[in-house]
Structure formats: structure tokens, C-alpha cells
Scaffold this active site. Structure first.
Site, PDB file in Angstrom:
ATOM      1  N   ASN A   9       0.856  -1.181   0.000  1.00  0.00           N
ATOM      2  CA  ASN A   9       0.000   0.000   0.000  1.00  0.00           C
ATOM      3  C   ASN A   9       0.895   1.235   0.000  1.00  0.00           C
ATOM      4  O   ASN A   9       1.450   1.607   1.030  1.00  0.00           O
ATOM      5  CB  ASN A   9      -0.904  -0.014   1.252  1.00  0.00           C
ATOM      6  CG  ASN A   9      -1.726   1.253   1.376  1.00  0.00           C
ATOM      7  OD1 ASN A   9      -1.847   2.027   0.416  1.00  0.00           O
ATOM      8  ND2 ASN A   9      -2.294   1.493   2.547  1.00  0.00           N
ATOM      9  N   LYS A  11       0.060   4.260  -0.417  1.00  0.00           N
ATOM     10  CA  LYS A  11      -0.620   5.471   0.087  1.00  0.00           C
ATOM     11  C   LYS A  11      -0.372   6.642  -0.885  1.00  0.00           C
ATOM     12  O   LYS A  11      -0.293   6.415  -2.090  1.00  0.00           O
ATOM     13  CB  LYS A  11      -0.148   5.799   1.504  1.00  0.00           C
ATOM     14  CG  LYS A  11      -0.223   4.582   2.424  1.00  0.00           C
ATOM     15  CD  LYS A  11      -0.078   4.923   3.861  1.00  0.00           C
ATOM     16  CE  LYS A  11      -0.043   3.638   4.677  1.00  0.00           C
ATOM     17  NZ  LYS A  11      -0.155   3.862   6.101  1.00  0.00           N
ATOM     18  N   HIS A  96      -9.718   1.394   4.938  1.00  0.00           N
ATOM     19  CA  HIS A  96      -8.435   1.580   5.635  1.00  0.00           C
ATOM     20  C   HIS A  96      -8.652   2.560   6.796  1.00  0.00           C
ATOM     21  O   HIS A  96      -9.444   3.491   6.683  1.00  0.00           O
ATOM     22  CB  HIS A  96      -7.396   2.129   4.647  1.00  0.00           C
ATOM     23  CG  HIS A  96      -6.007   2.117   5.201  1.00  0.00           C
ATOM     24  ND1 HIS A  96      -5.561   3.069   6.087  1.00  0.00           N
ATOM     25  CD2 HIS A  96      -4.985   1.253   5.024  1.00  0.00           C
ATOM     26  CE1 HIS A  96      -4.310   2.787   6.420  1.00  0.00           C
ATOM     27  NE2 HIS A  96      -3.935   1.691   5.793  1.00  0.00           N
ATOM     28  N   GLU A  98      -7.024   4.969   7.798  1.00  0.00           N
ATOM     29  CA  GLU A  98      -6.816   6.384   7.446  1.00  0.00           C
ATOM     30  C   GLU A  98      -8.072   6.961   6.807  1.00  0.00           C
ATOM     31  O   GLU A  98      -8.413   8.127   6.995  1.00  0.00           O
ATOM     32  CB  GLU A  98      -5.591   6.522   6.525  1.00  0.00           C
ATOM     33  CG  GLU A  98      -4.298   6.334   7.320  1.00  0.00           C
ATOM     34  CD  GLU A  98      -3.122   5.837   6.517  1.00  0.00           C
ATOM     35  OE1 GLU A  98      -3.165   5.857   5.274  1.00  0.00           O
ATOM     36  OE2 GLU A  98      -2.138   5.401   7.158  1.00  0.00           O
ATOM     37  N   GLU A 168      -5.760  -4.768  10.802  1.00  0.00           N
ATOM     38  CA  GLU A 168      -4.739  -3.740  10.987  1.00  0.00           C
ATOM     39  C   GLU A 168      -5.036  -2.961  12.270  1.00  0.00           C
ATOM     40  O   GLU A 168      -5.814  -2.002  12.244  1.00  0.00           O
ATOM     41  CB  GLU A 168      -4.754  -2.765   9.809  1.00  0.00           C
ATOM     42  CG  GLU A 168      -4.451  -3.389   8.474  1.00  0.00           C
ATOM     43  CD  GLU A 168      -3.835  -2.386   7.516  1.00  0.00           C
ATOM     44  OE1 GLU A 168      -2.756  -2.653   7.025  1.00  0.00           O
ATOM     45  OE2 GLU A 168      -4.435  -1.320   7.304  1.00  0.00           O
ATOM     46  N   GLY A 174       2.004   2.532  10.855  1.00  0.00           N
ATOM     47  CA  GLY A 174       2.947   3.637  10.698  1.00  0.00           C
ATOM     48  C   GLY A 174       3.642   4.038  11.985  1.00  0.00           C
ATOM     49  O   GLY A 174       4.270   5.102  12.054  1.00  0.00           O
ATOM     50  N   SER A 214       3.030  -1.973  10.625  1.00  0.00           N
ATOM     51  CA  SER A 214       4.484  -1.992  10.849  1.00  0.00           C
ATOM     52  C   SER A 214       5.120  -3.335  10.501  1.00  0.00           C
ATOM     53  O   SER A 214       6.019  -3.800  11.217  1.00  0.00           O
ATOM     54  CB  SER A 214       4.809  -1.559  12.282  1.00  0.00           C
ATOM     55  OG  SER A 214       4.388  -0.218  12.500  1.00  0.00           O
TER      56      SER A 214
HETATM   57  C1  PEP Z   1      -1.079   0.357   6.186  1.00  0.00           C
HETATM   58  O1  PEP Z   1      -1.196   1.547   6.015  1.00  0.00           O
HETATM   59  O2  PEP Z   1      -1.911  -0.431   5.709  1.00  0.00           O
HETATM   60  C2  PEP Z   1       0.046  -0.112   6.989  1.00  0.00           C
HETATM   61  C3  PEP Z   1       0.005  -1.310   7.474  1.00  0.00           C
HETATM   62  O3  PEP Z   1       1.076   0.776   7.183  1.00  0.00           O
HETATM   63  P1  PEP Z   1       2.502   0.464   7.883  1.00  0.00           P
HETATM   64  O4  PEP Z   1       3.020  -0.817   7.288  1.00  0.00           O
HETATM   65  O5  PEP Z   1       3.358   1.641   7.525  1.00  0.00           O
HETATM   66  O6  PEP Z   1       2.253   0.348   9.339  1.00  0.00           O
END
Ligand code: PEP
Length: 254
Positions: A9, A11, A96, A98, A168, A174, A214
Site C-alpha cells: 500500500n 498510500k 483503511h 486512514e 490492521e 505507521g 508496521s
Molecule cells: C497500512 O497503512 O496499511 C500499513 C500497514 O502501514 P505500515 O506498514 O506503515 O504500518
């Protein structure tokens, strides 16, 4: 046996030139890979470039980061399922955190998008996950069940099987702080249990559940070796082709 699925992803990152360089480097490093499904999820503006750079590597799929539920019409700034299919996109990430937190997407909105995605023959990757506050209050299962029943309402068994769920935890996205393999496995097993209640056990066994939050080359293998973790949705570490390829390769090891 569920085939692992690892998705990048990106973003709101990657110009067309950067996207093309990433794909070139990834393909060199990855070689032919058929035992793990790899999905690249660029911003809309780089989708065509990624398709072009992938060329004959047709086993690597492309996803979008969002879509609207209507097919076409006066919805300035939105992109529909049929428009994504026109670009040969296969997957679409929906719900997601976000989008839920920054853009006010509710389970009902996510559900409209999920149903529209299936109608357009796109496979949704539906994100769910609790905040740190919800975890600290002991509400993980309650939140996951609400999000699943809301976001996946009205899907039949076939549509559920063609849906990927991404667990998630919001506190792990992040932040550099991943869920431990045990915490993630516990949540994934619960998600599969709810799928069994929503459909039946055979359907639940076929649905792929990715972990996201992460994921890095250093923790990917242990997370993905858990019995109910069927891959990863990778944010930050997917911006570097070497890290992303290491994560994909980790999905092969049991
Ligand atoms: C994501 O945005 O789906 C995600 C898992 O981000 P990160 O790997 O940076 O934590």
C-alpha cells in the site's frame, strides 16, 4: 490451503517515474513467483504506469486504494469500480483506518463500497482493526465483530471467499510498533470465527486474512507463520523494493 497474499500500500506516495523504477527493481529481485500472490496498490495516478512496467509479469496484480460505490455520474473527484476495471485493476483496498479516521468512513459506507466492488468484479481488501484505547478497554473482539458484520453485510459465501480481510490494529499502523505474532494470531482466529458465524466454516477456512501494521523484513516471517495469518498489507516498508521483496519471500517460509 490458502495462498498467501502480500500487498504494497503505497498510500499518497510515488510519482510515475518512481513507480516504474520500483517495479523494475522488484521484478529483478523477486524473479518468477507463483506461490505467493503479490499485489501493488499505487495511488490512482501511477496505476497505468505500474501496469506498463509490470508488462508480462501477469501474476502480479494491481489494486486501488479506494473507490466510490456509484458506477458513474456527477461525483466530482471520485473513481468507480468500472473505471478501475477499465485499467485492469484486480483489487481495491476499502475501509483503511486512514479513510475511516481522516475521511469519516463508517462501516455502512465501507459496506456500500464493498458491495459495489464485487458488482464490478473487483476483489476488496477490507481493513478492520481496533484503536489502542479500544484494546486497553478489552474491546478488541467487540470492535472487530462490529466492523466485520457492518462492512461485510449482505455478502454471499462466494463473495466472502473473494474478499480479503486485513486486520490492521490502528496503533500499529505507521508507528513502528507491530502486534506480536500471538496478539495478531488471536485476532485473526477471532475474525475467522466470525466469518464462520456470518457464513459457514468451509467459507471461513477459505477467506484470506492479512495482517497489517508496521510489517518489516525483520518481523514478517514470524507474523506470517501463524496459522491464521495469510499474508501482509504493508505500508511504509513497501516503499523500498528490497524491503518489500524480503517480506514477499518471508511469506514463502513456514
Ligand atoms: C497500512 O497503512 O496499511 C500499513 C500497514 O502501514 P505500515 O506498514 O506503515 O504500518
Amino acid at each position: 490451503m490458502r495462498k498467501k497474499i502480500v500487498a504494497a500500500n503505497w498510500k499518497m506516495n510515488m510519482t510515475q517515474a518512481e513507480a516504474a523504477r520500483f517495479i523494475e527493481s522488484m521484478l529483478l529481485d523477486l524473479g518468477e513467483i507463483t506461490d505467493v500472490e503479490v499485489v501493488i496498490v499505487p495511488p490512482f495516478t501511477a496505476i497505468a504506469k505500474v501496469m506498463e512496467a509490470l508488462g508480462r509479469a501477469q501474476n502480479i496484480k494491481v489494486g486501488a486504494q479506494n473507490m466510490y460505490w456509484e458506477k458513474n455520474g456527477p461525483f466530482t473527484g471520485e473513481i468507480s469500480g468500472p473505471l478501475l476495471r477499465d485499467l485492469f485493476v484486480h483489487y481495491v483496498v476499502l475501509g483503511h483506518s486512514e479513510r475511516r479516521i481522516l475521511f469519516g468512513e463508517t462501516d455502512e459506507i465501507v459496506n456500500r463500497k464493498v458491495r459495489a466492488a464485487h458488482e464490478a468484479t473487483l476483489r476488496p481488501i477490507v481493513c478492520i482493526g481496533e484503536t489502542l484505547e479500544q484494546r486497553d478497554m478489552g474491546n478488541v473482539e467487540k470492535i472487530l465483530a462490529i466492523q466485520m458484520r457492518g462492512s461485510l453485510a449482505g455478502l454471499n459465501a462466494k463473495e466472502l471467499q473473494e474478499t480479503v480481510i486485513a486486520y490492521e490494529p490502528v496503533w500499529a499502523i505507521g508507528t513502528g510498533r507491530n502486534a506480536t505474532p500471538d496478539q495478531a494470531q488471536e485476532a485473526h482466529a477471532f475474525v475467522r470465527h466470525i466469518l464462520g458465524e456470518m457464513a459457514d466454516d468451509a467459507t471461513a477456512e477459505r477467506v484470506r486474512i492479512q495482517y497489517g501494521g508496521s510489517v518489516k523484513p525483520e518481523n514478517a516471517r514470524e507474523l506470517m507463520s501463524q496459522p491464521d495469518i495469510d499474508g501482509a498489507l504493508v505500508g511504509g516498508a513497501s516503499l523500498d523494493p528490497r524491503s518489500f521483496v524480503q517480506i514477499v519471500k518471508a511469506a514463502r517460509e513456514r
